[in-house]
Design an enzyme around this catalytic site. Sequence first.
Site, PDB file in Angstrom:
ATOM      1  N   ASP A  61       0.958  -1.039  -0.068  1.00 47.34           N
ATOM      2  CA  ASP A  61       0.445   0.073   0.190  1.00 47.34           C
ATOM      3  C   ASP A  61       0.993   0.972   0.450  1.00 47.34           C
ATOM      4  O   ASP A  61       1.282   1.506   0.904  1.00 47.34           O
ATOM      5  CB  ASP A  61      -0.598  -0.302   1.243  1.00 47.34           C
ATOM      6  N   ILE A  62       1.452   2.194  -1.044  1.00 44.91           N
ATOM      7  CA  ILE A  62       1.555   3.108  -1.188  1.00 44.91           C
ATOM      8  C   ILE A  62       1.544   4.557  -0.352  1.00 44.91           C
ATOM      9  O   ILE A  62       2.606   4.780   0.053  1.00 44.91           O
ATOM     10  CB  ILE A  62       2.149   3.534  -2.106  1.00 44.91           C
ATOM     11  N   PHE A  93      -9.792  11.894  -8.620  1.00 45.55           N
ATOM     12  CA  PHE A  93     -11.057  11.686  -7.790  1.00 45.55           C
ATOM     13  C   PHE A  93     -12.390  12.294  -9.421  1.00 45.55           C
ATOM     14  O   PHE A  93     -11.777  12.265 -10.751  1.00 45.55           O
ATOM     15  CB  PHE A  93     -11.499  13.548  -7.482  1.00 45.55           C
ATOM     16  N   VAL A  95     -14.636  13.711 -12.356  1.00 46.55           N
ATOM     17  CA  VAL A  95     -15.387  14.907 -12.362  1.00 46.55           C
ATOM     18  C   VAL A  95     -16.234  15.421 -11.567  1.00 46.55           C
ATOM     19  O   VAL A  95     -16.879  16.643 -11.178  1.00 46.55           O
ATOM     20  CB  VAL A  95     -15.984  15.186 -13.970  1.00 46.55           C
ATOM     21  N   TYR A 192      -5.172  16.986 -10.042  1.00 49.87           N
ATOM     22  CA  TYR A 192      -4.833  15.260 -10.836  1.00 49.87           C
ATOM     23  C   TYR A 192      -3.360  15.787 -11.469  1.00 49.87           C
ATOM     24  O   TYR A 192      -2.741  15.394 -11.319  1.00 49.87           O
ATOM     25  CB  TYR A 192      -5.787  14.290 -11.640  1.00 49.87           C
ATOM     26  N   LYS A 196       0.977  14.889 -11.682  1.00 51.65           N
ATOM     27  CA  LYS A 196       0.647  14.423 -12.579  1.00 51.65           C
ATOM     28  C   LYS A 196       2.530  15.083 -13.223  1.00 51.65           C
ATOM     29  O   LYS A 196       3.757  14.470 -14.145  1.00 51.65           O
ATOM     30  CB  LYS A 196      -0.172  13.649 -13.753  1.00 51.65           C
ATOM     31  N   ARG A 230      -9.766   3.044 -20.539  1.00 45.71           N
ATOM     32  CA  ARG A 230     -11.445   2.038 -20.227  1.00 45.71           C
ATOM     33  C   ARG A 230     -10.903   1.782 -18.355  1.00 45.71           C
ATOM     34  O   ARG A 230     -10.526   0.828 -18.379  1.00 45.71           O
ATOM     35  CB  ARG A 230     -11.867   0.986 -20.951  1.00 45.71           C
ATOM     36  N   THR A 231     -10.925   2.530 -17.384  1.00 46.39           N
ATOM     37  CA  THR A 231     -10.793   2.052 -16.209  1.00 46.39           C
ATOM     38  C   THR A 231     -11.874   2.106 -15.455  1.00 46.39           C
ATOM     39  O   THR A 231     -12.478   3.166 -16.078  1.00 46.39           O
ATOM     40  CB  THR A 231      -9.094   2.452 -15.891  1.00 46.39           C
TER      41      THR A 231
END
Length: 275
Positions: A61-62, A93, A95, A192, A196, A230-231
């Site tokens: 678990d990071i 999160f 939208v 997000y 990144k 697609r996740t």
Amino acid sequence: MAARVAVVTGGNKGIGLAIVRALCKQFGGIVYLTARDVSRGEEAVKTLAAEGLSPMFHQLDINDLNSITTAAAYFKDKYGGVDVLVNNAGIAFKVADTAPFDVQAEVTLKTNFFDTRNMLTHFLPLIKAGGRVVNVSSFVGSRTLNNCSPELQARFRSEDITEEELVGLMQRFVDAAKKNEHKKDGWPETAYGVSKTGLTTLSMIQARRLSKERPNDQILLNACCPGWVRTDMAGPKAPKSPDEGAVTPVYLALLPPGATEPHGKFVSEKEVQTW
């Protein structure tokens, strides 16, 4: 000769599971699927076993520093280190999520930047000569960078930005978001994206350090964008399947022995991108 070992974080579903699947087929060694939740991780291993593949499982678990250090000690003691590390675990999160922006900023940066950095801090010393490190970032990070203030853009793109300075910038964003002053401070409205941007920049900083501190080890470290996949995270409308999303991360994880590039780059569709 010691067994070659690959470790994938967040490997129980989505792109992470697809990366494990591809590595099981293409990597000549032991592949570890790691996940925060033991039962989900073991279930994912069973899914791949039904496909004739045989990954191993280790809890990781990071978000939990103790979990990171326990896993690092395990791989050091059992295998003397790791040959391939794919930092895939991350969050976003939706939208439509109603969580306040400052909460989204703190939670998103904790996982995608600060906790991933903890992984790198504890696992980079374990990467063996000829090793490959892949940080799964996003094109959203480069788009976000282009929407930052000129001052911030200059620092993120600088060759002399240090890890300490980067950590300070990431914390500055979180602190500004808590006061609702992030836009005034030169940041766009995307936690997000900022997370990144930070992860890709961190990859570049750490690649430079590897070249300086371990010049003969030929370790290649890169950040990449798997694409819109697609996740659970990206939703059902994305054009790529998880297996298609795994292509670039796996390409970087399996760069051939003796390769000298890419290193310290941001890669999408197996091509180095302008940062």
